[in-house]
Each structure stands twice: as structure tokens, then as C-alpha cells.
Design an enzyme around this catalytic site. Structure first.
Site: not given
Lengths: 255, 67
Positions: A96, A206
């Protein structure tokens, strides 16, 4: 199936592994999410405490594909260095690309992201860049040969959800590689919306790790992404200005 | 020998000669560690044959939680 480069996945949820309250909760949350792709960061080891537990070492690596990120990089060169370190683990060839251009918003630096993606593609990586929701940039990354594009829904960790569904839909419409909505997802409704817009997957961290009950939220996200995808495939009805009755008009004489 | 490991200046005993020795010294042999010496990544099969010299800058990194 979600196809990224040579790999195929039945889950469309990509899960981050940062900031969980404990390793046990994290393990359960990963399990509950059904995710097959897990992101990690590359950092210096604390060489003076070798006994420190590490989540990756407790993971059954035959069940997951690792997607290390280049978080911490501010230039293409730094991102490439981190990517090479990750690959040297011998555990992964996906990366990524995350090159941050602004400390406050954590929005990506488009120029450095593009450069890093180009260099890593040349080195044979499976490249998934984290990008802003700019349709032209997404197209340029796709034209370079990136194996997916990952536009942010809103700033990393903000939980603001999809602040520009129009831009995301532009990216999705022109995409020839998977579009994975990455960053900013707050709750299941955001994940459903991303999938209903036609995204191929959602990457979040998150929203799960910071939830009051991360395990339950992981399950919720799994279901949300499945529901959103099914809804997209089913084809929703167009919005109309006025009502149209669901019950037949015939046989109304009884009232 | 003095090395700079993960940014810290560290003196290691004389028997530490290679990357393998260094990892054993820190009891990291069985860890998922990735090693860089003077900004060059050392592949696992090179650990035993990569000798360290005074002043070498060594990075020992691993995967941690991240999004």
C-alpha cells in the site's frame, strides 16, 4: 470475488491492524471481520525487548495476505525504501503506497505517490496506492499499471465517512482496476454507501479498532460491506419525486 | 565493535561478526526481522555471510500494527 493482481479474495473488507486495545481483542476482531487482507506498518524493532508480543507472529499466515503500507514516508524514495524492506520479509509482494503530504490532514502527496507507484511497479510489486478522491489522479495511477486504486473517503482516522460521494463515483465509473475506499470510514452506514456506489472493497482500521466493542464492529462492517455489495449488484430503484403505491389499485371498492 | 543500531550507538562484544551474530546477541533470531546495513537490505540467506564493521549503520525493522 475481489481480484487484485494475481490474487482473488472472497471478502471485500481490508482491515488495518493498528491501535487495538489488546492483542486478544485484535485477534477476535480480525476473525469476526472475515478479512483476508490485513495491513501493517514497517517500524524499527525494540531490540532491547525481544519478548515483546507481535501480532503478526501470532497470525496464521496461510489464511491472510499481508498488505504492508509505506506509512511514515514523505517522499517517493522513502516509500520505495519501506516497500523493499517489507518485501525482504519474504511474506508479501503487495504494497500500500502511502506518501503523506500534510501532517494535519494526512492527505497523500499526489506527485510523490505517483512517482513511488511507478518505481515499485518497475520492481514487480503489486501496487495499491492510497490516493485522494481525484478522478484524474486515480486514472493516472491506473494507467501506470497500479493493481488497484484506494481513494480516501475522508481524512485518515477522522470517521467522517464519505464526504464526496460524487468524486468517488467518478473514480469508480472510469476504473479498470479495483477501487478500494480507504480511510475515513466511521460506521457501517459509510461502508454500505461505499459499496452501493460500486466500490470493489473498503479498507478501514480505526472504525473497528477504536469502536467501544471492536469485535462487534468488525462483524458489523463485514455485514455492511456484504449488504452494500449485494445492493449494488441488485441495482437499486431510481429516486422519484412523488410516491408510487406498492399496493394494487384494483379491488379498492371494499373501502 | 561499535555499531549504530536503529539510530542508537551500541558496543557489541568481539564475537559479534556477522548479521546472524548480531541478531543472536539481541535474542532476535526467531523474530520476523528485516535487516538493513548501511542502507542495503540484507536477505535472510546472507545473514551468516554479511560481516559487520565498526561504525556500520544497522536497521532492524519488523511489521507492527498499522492501517
Amino acid at each position: 470475488m475481489l481480484k487484485i493482481g494475481p490474487y482473488e479474495f472472497s471478502s471485500r473488507l481490508l482491515l488495518g491492524t493498528g491501535k487495538y486495545p489488546s492483542l486478544d481483542v485484535q485477534k477476535e476482531a480480525v476473525e469476526a471481520s472475515g478479512a483476508e487482507i490485513l495491513t501493517f506498518a514497517v517500524r524499527r524493532m525494540n531490540i532491547f525487548s525481544p519478548e515483546q508480543p507481535n501480532f503478526l507472529e501470532q497470525l496464521d499466515l496461510s489464511k491472510y495476505k499481508l498488505l504492508p503500507n509505506t506509512a511514515g514516508a514523505k517522499t517517493a524514495e522513502e516509500a520505495v525504501r519501506i516497500a523493499r524492506l517489507a518485501k525482504a520479509s519474504g511474506l508479501c509482494d503487495m504494497i500500500k503506497v502511502e506518501v503523506i503530504g500534510c501532517d494535519k490532514t494526512l492527505l497523500p502527496d499526489p506527485v510523490e505517490t505517483l512517482k513511488a507507484a511507478e518505481m515499485l511497479l518497475e520492481e514487480g510489486f503489486i501496487v495499491l496506492p492510497y490516493t485522494s478522491d481525484d478522478v484524474v489522479l486515480a486514472r493516472r495511477l491506473q494507467e501506470l499499471g497500479c493493481h488497484a486504486v484506494m481513494p480516501g473517503a475522508s481524512p485518515i482516522g477522522s470517521g467522517q465517512g464519505i464526504i464526496n460521494p460524487l468524486n468517488l463515483s467518478f473514480i469508480i465509473e472510469q476504473a479498470t482496476v479495483p477501487v478500494i475506499v480507504d480511510a475515513g470510514i466511521g460506521g457501517p452506514a459509510d461502508a454500505v454507501l461505499a459499496m452501493e456506489l460500486g466500490a470493489d472493497g473498503v479498507l478501514l482500521n480505526t472504525a473497528v479498532s477504536g469502536a467501544a466493542d471492536p469485535v462487534k464492529m468488525a462483524k458489523a462492517m463485514k455485514l455492511a460491506i456484504e449488504a452494500g455489495r449485494l445492493g449494488y449488484e441488485a441495482g437499486r430503484i431510481p429516486k422519484k419525486r412523488y410516491a408510487s403505491a406498492s399496493s394494487p389499485m384494483e379491488g379498492m371498492s371494499v373501502v | 565493535m561499535t555499531l549504530i543500531v536503529n539510530g542508537e550507538t551500541i558496543t557489541v562484544p568481539d564475537e559479534v561478526k556477522t548479521v546472524s551474530d548480531l541478531l543472536s546477541h539481541f535474542r532476535l533470531d526467531n523474530k520476523l526481522a528485516i535487516v538493513e546495513v548501511n542502507v542495503r537490505i540484507i536477505q535472510k540467506h546472507e545473514y551468516g555471510i554479511t560481516t559487520l564493521a565498526n561504525g556500520d549503520r544497522v536497521e532492524i525493522v519488523h511489521f507492527v500494527g498499522g492501517g
